[in-house]
Each structure stands twice: as C-alpha cells, then as structure tokens.
Design a protein around this motif. Sequence first.
Motif, PDB file in Angstrom:
ATOM      1  N   GLU A 256     -27.576   8.951 -68.111  1.00  0.00           N
ATOM      2  CA  GLU A 256     -26.800   9.813 -67.208  1.00  0.00           C
ATOM      3  C   GLU A 256     -27.719  10.505 -66.193  1.00  0.00           C
ATOM      4  O   GLU A 256     -27.382  10.626 -65.016  1.00  0.00           O
ATOM      5  CB  GLU A 256     -26.020  10.888 -67.984  1.00  0.00           C
ATOM      6  CG  GLU A 256     -25.113  10.358 -69.068  1.00  0.00           C
ATOM      7  CD  GLU A 256     -25.844  10.109 -70.400  1.00  0.00           C
ATOM      8  OE1 GLU A 256     -26.757  10.879 -70.766  1.00  0.00           O
ATOM      9  OE2 GLU A 256     -25.494   9.120 -71.057  1.00  0.00           O
ATOM     10  N   LYS A 257     -28.859  10.969 -66.657  1.00  0.00           N
ATOM     11  CA  LYS A 257     -29.807  11.655 -65.768  1.00  0.00           C
ATOM     12  C   LYS A 257     -30.374  10.658 -64.751  1.00  0.00           C
ATOM     13  O   LYS A 257     -30.520  10.980 -63.571  1.00  0.00           O
ATOM     14  CB  LYS A 257     -30.928  12.291 -66.575  1.00  0.00           C
ATOM     15  CG  LYS A 257     -31.870  13.116 -65.730  1.00  0.00           C
ATOM     16  CD  LYS A 257     -32.871  13.885 -66.565  1.00  0.00           C
ATOM     17  CE  LYS A 257     -33.763  14.708 -65.659  1.00  0.00           C
ATOM     18  NZ  LYS A 257     -34.758  15.456 -66.402  1.00  0.00           N
ATOM     19  N   ASN A 258     -30.674   9.437 -65.204  1.00  0.00           N
ATOM     20  CA  ASN A 258     -31.188   8.420 -64.289  1.00  0.00           C
ATOM     21  C   ASN A 258     -30.137   8.058 -63.241  1.00  0.00           C
ATOM     22  O   ASN A 258     -30.467   7.831 -62.076  1.00  0.00           O
ATOM     23  CB  ASN A 258     -31.617   7.177 -65.061  1.00  0.00           C
ATOM     24  CG  ASN A 258     -32.870   7.425 -65.874  1.00  0.00           C
ATOM     25  OD1 ASN A 258     -33.694   8.267 -65.537  1.00  0.00           O
ATOM     26  ND2 ASN A 258     -33.012   6.696 -66.962  1.00  0.00           N
ATOM     27  N   GLU A 259     -28.871   8.021 -63.651  1.00  0.00           N
ATOM     28  CA  GLU A 259     -27.809   7.697 -62.703  1.00  0.00           C
ATOM     29  C   GLU A 259     -27.657   8.810 -61.658  1.00  0.00           C
ATOM     30  O   GLU A 259     -27.488   8.536 -60.474  1.00  0.00           O
ATOM     31  CB  GLU A 259     -26.495   7.480 -63.447  1.00  0.00           C
ATOM     32  CG  GLU A 259     -25.431   6.848 -62.591  1.00  0.00           C
ATOM     33  CD  GLU A 259     -24.229   6.373 -63.383  1.00  0.00           C
ATOM     34  OE1 GLU A 259     -23.273   5.926 -62.731  1.00  0.00           O
ATOM     35  OE2 GLU A 259     -24.231   6.436 -64.627  1.00  0.00           O
ATOM     36  N   LYS A 260     -27.746  10.066 -62.075  1.00  0.00           N
ATOM     37  CA  LYS A 260     -27.694  11.181 -61.126  1.00  0.00           C
ATOM     38  C   LYS A 260     -28.871  11.119 -60.158  1.00  0.00           C
ATOM     39  O   LYS A 260     -28.713  11.353 -58.951  1.00  0.00           O
ATOM     40  CB  LYS A 260     -27.697  12.523 -61.862  1.00  0.00           C
ATOM     41  CG  LYS A 260     -26.383  12.865 -62.486  1.00  0.00           C
ATOM     42  CD  LYS A 260     -26.445  14.221 -63.172  1.00  0.00           C
ATOM     43  CE  LYS A 260     -25.129  14.506 -63.874  1.00  0.00           C
ATOM     44  NZ  LYS A 260     -25.151  15.795 -64.571  1.00  0.00           N
ATOM     45  N   ASN A 261     -30.061  10.800 -60.672  1.00  0.00           N
ATOM     46  CA  ASN A 261     -31.235  10.674 -59.810  1.00  0.00           C
ATOM     47  C   ASN A 261     -31.089   9.506 -58.840  1.00  0.00           C
ATOM     48  O   ASN A 261     -31.559   9.581 -57.704  1.00  0.00           O
ATOM     49  CB  ASN A 261     -32.510  10.537 -60.640  1.00  0.00           C
ATOM     50  CG  ASN A 261     -32.966  11.862 -61.210  1.00  0.00           C
ATOM     51  OD1 ASN A 261     -32.580  12.924 -60.742  1.00  0.00           O
ATOM     52  ND2 ASN A 261     -33.776  11.807 -62.250  1.00  0.00           N
TER      53      ASN A 261
ATOM     54  N   ASP B 210     -28.206   8.386 -57.583  1.00  0.00           N
ATOM     55  CA  ASP B 210     -27.279   8.837 -56.544  1.00  0.00           C
ATOM     56  C   ASP B 210     -27.967   9.789 -55.568  1.00  0.00           C
ATOM     57  O   ASP B 210     -27.782   9.700 -54.350  1.00  0.00           O
ATOM     58  CB  ASP B 210     -26.060   9.520 -57.173  1.00  0.00           C
ATOM     59  CG  ASP B 210     -25.174   8.531 -57.923  1.00  0.00           C
ATOM     60  OD1 ASP B 210     -25.250   7.314 -57.648  1.00  0.00           O
ATOM     61  OD2 ASP B 210     -24.406   8.982 -58.787  1.00  0.00           O
ATOM     62  N   LYS B 211     -28.778  10.706 -56.107  1.00  0.00           N
ATOM     63  CA  LYS B 211     -29.493  11.675 -55.275  1.00  0.00           C
ATOM     64  C   LYS B 211     -30.498  10.962 -54.361  1.00  0.00           C
ATOM     65  O   LYS B 211     -30.596  11.268 -53.173  1.00  0.00           O
ATOM     66  CB  LYS B 211     -30.204  12.682 -56.176  1.00  0.00           C
ATOM     67  CG  LYS B 211     -30.840  13.841 -55.438  1.00  0.00           C
ATOM     68  CD  LYS B 211     -31.303  14.912 -56.398  1.00  0.00           C
ATOM     69  CE  LYS B 211     -32.737  14.695 -56.794  1.00  0.00           C
ATOM     70  NZ  LYS B 211     -33.300  15.763 -57.622  1.00  0.00           N
TER      71      LYS B 211
ATOM     72  N   ALA C  43     -28.677   8.991 -51.627  1.00  0.00           N
ATOM     73  CA  ALA C  43     -28.149   9.927 -50.628  1.00  0.00           C
ATOM     74  C   ALA C  43     -29.258  10.392 -49.688  1.00  0.00           C
ATOM     75  O   ALA C  43     -29.065  10.455 -48.466  1.00  0.00           O
ATOM     76  CB  ALA C  43     -27.491  11.121 -51.319  1.00  0.00           C
ATOM     77  N   LYS C  44     -30.442  10.694 -50.232  1.00  0.00           N
ATOM     78  CA  LYS C  44     -31.581  11.086 -49.392  1.00  0.00           C
ATOM     79  C   LYS C  44     -31.990   9.933 -48.471  1.00  0.00           C
ATOM     80  O   LYS C  44     -32.330  10.134 -47.310  1.00  0.00           O
ATOM     81  CB  LYS C  44     -32.785  11.469 -50.250  1.00  0.00           C
ATOM     82  CG  LYS C  44     -32.718  12.829 -50.866  1.00  0.00           C
ATOM     83  CD  LYS C  44     -34.022  13.080 -51.633  1.00  0.00           C
ATOM     84  CE  LYS C  44     -34.026  14.363 -52.392  1.00  0.00           C
ATOM     85  NZ  LYS C  44     -35.288  14.551 -53.141  1.00  0.00           N
ATOM     86  N   MET C  45     -31.966   8.719 -49.034  1.00  0.00           N
ATOM     87  CA  MET C  45     -32.359   7.538 -48.290  1.00  0.00           C
ATOM     88  C   MET C  45     -31.491   7.362 -47.034  1.00  0.00           C
ATOM     89  O   MET C  45     -31.987   7.026 -45.961  1.00  0.00           O
ATOM     90  CB  MET C  45     -32.171   6.318 -49.211  1.00  0.00           C
ATOM     91  CG  MET C  45     -33.146   5.221 -49.065  1.00  0.00           C
ATOM     92  SD  MET C  45     -32.694   3.825 -50.134  1.00  0.00           S
ATOM     93  CE  MET C  45     -33.426   4.269 -51.688  1.00  0.00           C
ATOM     94  N   PHE C  46     -30.195   7.597 -47.183  1.00  0.00           N
ATOM     95  CA  PHE C  46     -29.252   7.344 -46.096  1.00  0.00           C
ATOM     96  C   PHE C  46     -28.873   8.608 -45.323  1.00  0.00           C
ATOM     97  O   PHE C  46     -27.970   8.581 -44.500  1.00  0.00           O
ATOM     98  CB  PHE C  46     -27.996   6.657 -46.644  1.00  0.00           C
ATOM     99  CG  PHE C  46     -28.214   5.215 -46.970  1.00  0.00           C
ATOM    100  CD1 PHE C  46     -28.081   4.238 -45.999  1.00  0.00           C
ATOM    101  CD2 PHE C  46     -28.590   4.833 -48.245  1.00  0.00           C
ATOM    102  CE1 PHE C  46     -28.305   2.906 -46.293  1.00  0.00           C
ATOM    103  CE2 PHE C  46     -28.810   3.503 -48.552  1.00  0.00           C
ATOM    104  CZ  PHE C  46     -28.667   2.530 -47.567  1.00  0.00           C
ATOM    105  N   LYS C  47     -29.569   9.693 -45.562  1.00  0.00           N
ATOM    106  CA  LYS C  47     -29.240  10.960 -44.901  1.00  0.00           C
ATOM    107  C   LYS C  47     -29.285  10.841 -43.382  1.00  0.00           C
ATOM    108  O   LYS C  47     -28.412  11.358 -42.684  1.00  0.00           O
ATOM    109  CB  LYS C  47     -30.195  12.057 -45.378  1.00  0.00           C
ATOM    110  CG  LYS C  47     -29.871  13.412 -44.825  1.00  0.00           C
ATOM    111  CD  LYS C  47     -30.787  14.471 -45.387  1.00  0.00           C
ATOM    112  CE  LYS C  47     -30.403  15.838 -44.830  1.00  0.00           C
ATOM    113  NZ  LYS C  47     -31.230  16.889 -45.413  1.00  0.00           N
TER     114      LYS C  47
END
Length: 179
Positions: free
Chosen positions: A155-160, A162-163, A166-170
């Motif tokens: 779960e933590k790896n999945e949140k990371n 997504d984060k 999101a940073k990549m495509f900001k």
Amino acid sequence: MKPIVRTALCTVLFLAALASAFAQQVTTDFDHQANFAQYKTYSWQEIKPANSLWDARIKNAVDAQLAAKGWTQVDSGGDVAIVAIKTTQTQRSLQTFYDGFGGGWRWRGFGGMGEATTTEQDYKEGTLVVDMYDAKTKQLIWRGSAEDTLSNKAEKNEKNLDKGVAKMFKKFPPGSAKS
C-alpha cells in the motif's frame, strides 16, 4: 549541553538527514523540438519487466495524469507510444550512532571515553522510467523517472508510485500554459 540532550539532538539530526537521503527523486526531460500541442492520444507499448499487479498500477497512475491533461488512451495507433521500465536494486547504508559521553571533552584536550557503533542496513530502491515516443517518427520526445526507497508494505509503495507519477507529470506537457 547535557549528554542525554546531545544524544537526542544528534539522533533527531541523523533521522532528518536519513529522511532527506531517502526522499523521492523525480526528473523529467524532453525533446525541445517536439510540438506537444499536436499530441492528443497515446497507446501503451509495454512495461518492462512484466508483473501483472504493478503493470496495472503503473498504467492507472500514468493514465490518470494524462487524462487530467486532456490526453486520450487508445488501444493502438495513438499519437504517442508509451514504454515504462521499472527496476529494483538493493542499496546499503551505514549508520553510526554515538553514545554521547566524552565527545564534548575532546576539544578541551581531555580526551574522551565516548563510543561509536556503526551498523549496515540494506534497503530496496525502486526506479520507474516512463518514455514517450512520437508514434510516427519513433523518436523519444519525453522521459520521466521517479526513484524511491521501497517499503515492505504494498500500500505504501502504491501511494509512493502515485505521488511520483504525479510529480513526473506536474509540468506536462512541456511548454504548456498550464504547467
């Protein structure tokens, strides 16, 4: 400064430094000659190496970011072809802890009886690279990568993930007014 306070302060500073050392690293680069305004659709080519659980997670994370930018996924024949490469490797860190006794006397020339203990710790580091190719010319037009320490908890790896995506495509697409 009392030894217990000094030890606590050193521990807090060490943990802050450790956290920043393990912070997620995200980078992007693009072909400055590419006209990103012409691209509206994309197709997935592949994710290497294949792993069905993470394939879907990576695709969902990238799809969500591109949909938010107005791009549309098509099964084949998109303006852009996407390839994602994921890797993991084991890294090693050295951690040194000081007991806090005696260290303050050294500068006064009295020596000291403090002890230091160094331990090795292995951790997993994961990297995701997302490449976008112009489907007609087959030229690489954009690359994003995210690197982070992996957890033992999915779960933590999945949140990371997504984060990081999101940073990549900001600031995507490059040169857009919405960046």
